[in-house]
Design a protein around this motif. Structure first.
Motif, PDB file in Angstrom:
ATOM      1  N   LEU A 165      10.675  -0.157   5.949  1.00  0.00           N
ATOM      2  CA  LEU A 165      10.409   1.044   5.152  1.00  0.00           C
ATOM      3  C   LEU A 165      11.691   1.808   4.853  1.00  0.00           C
ATOM      4  CD1 LEU A 165       7.174   2.152   7.022  1.00  0.00           C
ATOM      5  CD2 LEU A 165       7.307   1.272   4.677  1.00  0.00           C
ATOM      6  N   GLN A 166      12.596   1.878   5.814  1.00  0.00           N
ATOM      7  CA  GLN A 166      13.881   2.531   5.574  1.00  0.00           C
ATOM      8  C   GLN A 166      14.689   1.757   4.542  1.00  0.00           C
ATOM      9  OE1 GLN A 166      15.305   2.703   9.598  1.00  0.00           O
ATOM     10  NE2 GLN A 166      14.291   4.651  10.006  1.00  0.00           N
ATOM     11  N   GLY A 167      14.485   0.448   4.493  1.00  0.00           N
ATOM     12  CA  GLY A 167      15.146  -0.365   3.485  1.00  0.00           C
ATOM     13  C   GLY A 167      14.700  -0.030   2.069  1.00  0.00           C
ATOM     14  N   LEU A 168      13.550   0.611   1.958  1.00  0.00           N
ATOM     15  CA  LEU A 168      13.048   1.080   0.655  1.00  0.00           C
ATOM     16  C   LEU A 168      13.433   2.533   0.405  1.00  0.00           C
ATOM     17  CD1 LEU A 168       9.472  -0.476   0.736  1.00  0.00           C
ATOM     18  CD2 LEU A 168      11.420  -1.232  -0.632  1.00  0.00           C
ATOM     19  N   GLU A 210       0.830  -1.207   0.000  1.00  0.00           N
ATOM     20  CA  GLU A 210       0.000   0.000   0.000  1.00  0.00           C
ATOM     21  C   GLU A 210       0.868   1.263   0.000  1.00  0.00           C
ATOM     22  OE1 GLU A 210      -3.142   0.332  -0.541  1.00  0.00           O
ATOM     23  OE2 GLU A 210      -3.704  -1.763  -0.413  1.00  0.00           O
ATOM     24  N   VAL A 211       1.932   1.263   0.796  1.00  0.00           N
ATOM     25  CA  VAL A 211       2.840   2.411   0.844  1.00  0.00           C
ATOM     26  C   VAL A 211       3.508   2.608  -0.509  1.00  0.00           C
ATOM     27  CG1 VAL A 211       4.981   3.299   1.849  1.00  0.00           C
ATOM     28  CG2 VAL A 211       3.241   2.283   3.321  1.00  0.00           C
ATOM     29  N   SER A 212       3.985   1.520  -1.067  1.00  0.00           N
ATOM     30  CA  SER A 212       4.646   1.599  -2.367  1.00  0.00           C
ATOM     31  C   SER A 212       3.691   2.088  -3.456  1.00  0.00           C
ATOM     32  CB  SER A 212       5.216   0.234  -2.737  1.00  0.00           C
ATOM     33  OG  SER A 212       5.908   0.301  -3.948  1.00  0.00           O
ATOM     34  N   LEU A 213       2.475   1.537  -3.488  1.00  0.00           N
ATOM     35  CA  LEU A 213       1.484   1.985  -4.479  1.00  0.00           C
ATOM     36  C   LEU A 213       1.187   3.472  -4.342  1.00  0.00           C
ATOM     37  CD1 LEU A 213      -1.072  -0.949  -4.398  1.00  0.00           C
ATOM     38  CD2 LEU A 213       0.335  -0.247  -6.345  1.00  0.00           C
ATOM     39  N   PHE A 214       1.002   3.912  -3.097  1.00  0.00           N
ATOM     40  CA  PHE A 214       0.709   5.317  -2.871  1.00  0.00           C
ATOM     41  C   PHE A 214       1.854   6.207  -3.355  1.00  0.00           C
ATOM     42  CE2 PHE A 214       1.457   9.033  -0.220  1.00  0.00           C
ATOM     43  CZ  PHE A 214       0.363   9.784  -0.591  1.00  0.00           C
ATOM     44  N   LEU A 215       3.065   5.882  -2.965  1.00  0.00           N
ATOM     45  CA  LEU A 215       4.200   6.740  -3.318  1.00  0.00           C
ATOM     46  C   LEU A 215       4.475   6.718  -4.815  1.00  0.00           C
ATOM     47  CD1 LEU A 215       6.456   6.094  -0.241  1.00  0.00           C
ATOM     48  CD2 LEU A 215       5.105   8.132  -0.749  1.00  0.00           C
ATOM     49  N   HIS A 216       4.279   5.584  -5.452  1.00  0.00           N
ATOM     50  CA  HIS A 216       4.449   5.538  -6.909  1.00  0.00           C
ATOM     51  C   HIS A 216       3.344   6.317  -7.618  1.00  0.00           C
ATOM     52  CE1 HIS A 216       8.015   3.170  -7.233  1.00  0.00           C
ATOM     53  NE2 HIS A 216       7.531   2.297  -6.368  1.00  0.00           N
ATOM     54  N   SER A 217       2.161   6.388  -7.029  1.00  0.00           N
ATOM     55  CA  SER A 217       1.102   7.200  -7.632  1.00  0.00           C
ATOM     56  C   SER A 217       1.469   8.685  -7.557  1.00  0.00           C
ATOM     57  CB  SER A 217      -0.246   6.947  -6.966  1.00  0.00           C
ATOM     58  OG  SER A 217      -0.312   7.545  -5.694  1.00  0.00           O
ATOM     59  N   GLU A 253       4.068  12.626   3.580  1.00  0.00           N
ATOM     60  CA  GLU A 253       3.130  12.329   2.506  1.00  0.00           C
ATOM     61  C   GLU A 253       2.126  11.244   2.857  1.00  0.00           C
ATOM     62  OE1 GLU A 253       5.315  12.562  -1.520  1.00  0.00           O
ATOM     63  OE2 GLU A 253       6.786  11.873  -0.045  1.00  0.00           O
ATOM     64  N   LEU A 254       2.431  10.449   3.889  1.00  0.00           N
ATOM     65  CA  LEU A 254       1.590   9.308   4.215  1.00  0.00           C
ATOM     66  C   LEU A 254       1.710   9.010   5.694  1.00  0.00           C
ATOM     67  CD1 LEU A 254      -0.068   6.793   3.078  1.00  0.00           C
ATOM     68  CD2 LEU A 254       2.144   5.630   2.991  1.00  0.00           C
ATOM     69  N   HIS A 279      10.932  10.299  -0.227  1.00  0.00           N
ATOM     70  CA  HIS A 279       9.571  10.349   0.301  1.00  0.00           C
ATOM     71  C   HIS A 279       9.613  10.200   1.817  1.00  0.00           C
ATOM     72  CE1 HIS A 279       7.535  10.365  -3.541  1.00  0.00           C
ATOM     73  NE2 HIS A 279       8.355   9.415  -3.947  1.00  0.00           N
ATOM     74  N   LYS A 280       8.715  10.912   2.493  1.00  0.00           N
ATOM     75  CA  LYS A 280       8.667  10.887   3.955  1.00  0.00           C
ATOM     76  C   LYS A 280       7.299  10.417   4.409  1.00  0.00           C
ATOM     77  CE  LYS A 280      10.321  14.467   6.310  1.00  0.00           C
ATOM     78  NZ  LYS A 280      10.407  15.730   7.085  1.00  0.00           N
TER      79      LYS A 280
END
Length: 127
Positions: A91-94, A41-48, A118-119, A72-73
């Motif tokens: 998440l920090q690993g991403l 969900e985090v990845s989808l949101f940030l890529h959007s 952002e989230l 992204h924060k």
């Protein structure tokens, strides 16, 4: 207002779900695969965000299929240190910048202090 992903282990009534749906587009029920679902969900949101923002796309190098979330924060709000530790490390690993709060009031205070969040990922079962 940042986007919100809600993670809960509580069974939500129809009224609860409707009330929470006003504030979020994603709810994850804790279980066997819930950590992966939160990360998705985090990845989808940030890529959007990247697709919507031409200036972000111009400043980021083209991806070779790997997730690039650098810059992204997000805020992680949970009163369970084990959840906070595990999720923040993942998440920090991403390459995400993770702001942590351990209760709702602390989260509201940090949102006022910190710019660029952002989230928000929040455990909805906190006291």
């Amino acid at each position: 207002m940042p986007s919100i992903v809600i993670q809960t282990s509580r069974a939500l009534s129809k009224e609860d779900h409707t009330a929470l749906q006003e504030f979020t587009s994603a709810m994850v029920v804790k279980g066997e695969m819930s950590s992966e679902r939160v990360m998705d969900e985090v990845s989808l949101f940030l890529h959007s965000l990247e697709r919507k923002s031409p200036e972000v796309a111009e400043t980021k190098p083209a991806s070779n299929g790997e997730k690039n979330l650098n810059g992204h924060k997000i805020m992680l709000v949970d009163d369970d240190l084990r959840n906070t530790f595990a999720l923040s490390k993942a998440l920090q690993g991403l390459d995400l910048e993770v702001v942590i709060a351990d209760n709702g009031q602390s989260a509201l205070d940090r949102l006022e202090e910190e710019s660029g969040i952002e989230l928000v990922l929040m455990d909805v079962m906190m006291p």
